[in-house]
Design a protein around this motif. Structure first.
Motif: not given
Ligand code: ACO
Length: 450
Positions: A163, A167, A373
């Motif tokens: 999470n 990323c 994200t």
């Protein structure tokens, strides 16, 4: 992520005047505005302690939830005893001694090596579900002379886990390593490197060439890792795929020249897909050999012009901290990512694609990529964690160059001596900053916190 930088800086215009160089040499020629530095109260362990504790507090992470911690630094004390062992003091109260990872050293590359190790740990059978923590930190000081204005000091801490706000893409990392003496630290009694400036610039661009081509080869072989729906199945992945291109920043002018060089590299790739996609303004250089072009000033000038819009849009926003603080060695690339985050809003940054280039002299370099994200709640947490950075920059103290020189002379004279009691003024440090209280006869260092 979180960043720590010193509370004092020297202004590069003041330094130009003090050093008697022509006006604009450091500010325009190197692209630097200010340079952060610290006195004898702080060392590499103290700045790592400061940033790590700050990150854990800000994001409310329990020390027991860290299963891997690795430090990237080229600022050496105690040689065989890693900075990681000093950081274990932060985990003492939680009883957590089960933390893998140690420290990595190769000039400015150790932070990236640590980040890759952290990712690999999480992808491995050794992962136990806990977070990894990566700290990239350095005190970058040069001997008096041409390289000194490219110093700086900073520490970045990064929490790695599921999470994530940023990323990292898989299967696309490209690396170039070679044996070169462009910058190294053979004199263990000194903090200063031996540096061949022009060679280090050339090595940086050479590494960029190699990593760029290999990265895009891998990216096109592993398209499913990078593509999302809006990207056409047929077209090749090229530089235009990325919203931001972020570099290790020894000084900002070199980064601008790197963006310029990427314009040539990208055109060479486009030409292989379709000869008509080669920029007609570059026609004269259609068959130029990369290895013959590093010192071609005419080509460099043309590329700087052709890439200027790209630089302003895709790279300039990432250079705010590099201009304000200077080279932070291992922390530099990661400080540039923080600058990029601080340059815009949560709404505008979701889903942005980042291309990243890391360089450490000697040499070790990698290109890799990441995507921000699409989850605004997750991204907001990162924004909140970094919310104090700009005000901390403004609260810094502008120190005259004579005092800066005096401070560096003090560090030089007292480097690695024992016993030693530091003399730096603790009242200049912000709350939460760790500092050295004493170095005893056996070189044991003790620290306290403001
Ligand atoms: N106004 C505007 N620009 C000026 C002025 C002026 N008054 N005076 C000089 N300049 C320009 C020069 O034309 C030159 O620009 P160019 O690079 O486009 O030609 C630039 O300022 C630098 O000046 P130089 O005289 O060429 O170089 P200098 O002797 O100052 O050294 C160097 C610069 C090599 C970067 C030095 O600071 C150094 O060794 N730094 C450390 C090594 C380094 O950072 N290497 C990068 C990769 S490795 C790493 O990360 C550590």
């Amino acid at each position: 992520m979180d960043i720590y930088f010193p509370s004092s800086y020297v202004d590069q215009t003041d330094l130009e005047e003090f050093n008697g160089v022509s006006k604009g040499k450091y500010t325009i020629g190197l692209g630097q505005l200010k340079m952060g530095f610290t006195d004898d109260r702080e060392d590499i362990s103290s700045i790592c302690l400061t940033v790590t504790e700050s990150l854990l507090k800000k994001y409310q992470i329990s020390p027991a939830d860290i299963g891997f911690l690795m430090i990237g630094t080229e600022t050496i004390i105690d040689k065989s005893k890693s900075i990681k062992t000093v950081l274990m003091d932060l985990f003492k109260d939680s009883g957590n001694t089960d933390i893998e990872g140690i420290h990595a050293t190769n000039a400015c590359y150790g932070g990236t090596a640590s980040l890759f190790h952290a990712m690999d740990w999480i992808e491995s059978s050794s992962w136990d579900g806990r977070y990894a923590l990566v700290v990239a930190a350095d005190i970058a000081v040069y001997a008096s002379g041409a390289a000194r204005p490219t110093g700086g000091c900073g520490a970045v801490a990064m929490l790695i886990g599921p999470n994530a706000a940023i990323c990292l893409d898989r299967k696309v990392r490209s690396t170039y390593m070679a044996n070169v003496y462009d910058f190294y630290k053979p004199d263990l009694s000194s903090e200063y490197p031996y540096v061949d400036g022009p060679l280090s610039n050339q090595c940086y661009l050479q590494a960029l060439d190699r990593c760029f081509n290999l990265y895009f080869d891998k990216a096109n072989r592993n398209r499913e890792e990078l593509l999302n729906h809006e990207y056409s199945e047929q077209s090749a992945i090229e530089l235009g795929h990325f919203d931001a291109v972020i570099f290790h920043a020894p000084y900002c002018k070199l980064v601008q020249k790197s963006v310029a060089r990427m314009h040539l590299l990208n055109n060479f790739r486009l030409k292989t897909y379709d000869p008509n996609r080669f920029d007609t303004k570059l026609e004269k250089y259609r068959n130029v050999k990369l290895e013959d072009s590093y010192n071609d000033r005419e080509l460099e000038k043309l590329l700087l012009t052709l890439s200027s819009e790209n630089f302003s849009k895709r790279t300039d926003p990432s250079l705010m901290l590099a201009r304000e603080i200077g080279n932070m060695y291992t922390a530099s690339l990661y400080a540039c990512i923080i600058s990029f985050i601080l340059s815009d809003s949560v709404e505008n940054l979701t889903d942005k694609r980042l291309l990243l280039f890391s360089y450490g002299s000697g040499l070790a370099a990698s290109m890799f990529s990441a995507r921000i994200t699409s989850d605004k709640t997750i991204l907001s947490r990162l924004f909140n964690g970094l919310a104090d950075v700009k005000s901390r920059l403004q609260q810094r103290r502008r120190v005259p160059p004579a005092k800066f020189e005096e401070t560096l002379n003090l560090r030089e004279k007292t480097h690695n001596i024992a016993p030693y009691s530091p003399t730096g003024d603790i009242s200049l440090l912000k709350a939460g900053t760790y500092y050295i209280t004493d170095i005893n006869q056996k070189y044991h260092r003790t620290y306290s916190k403001v």
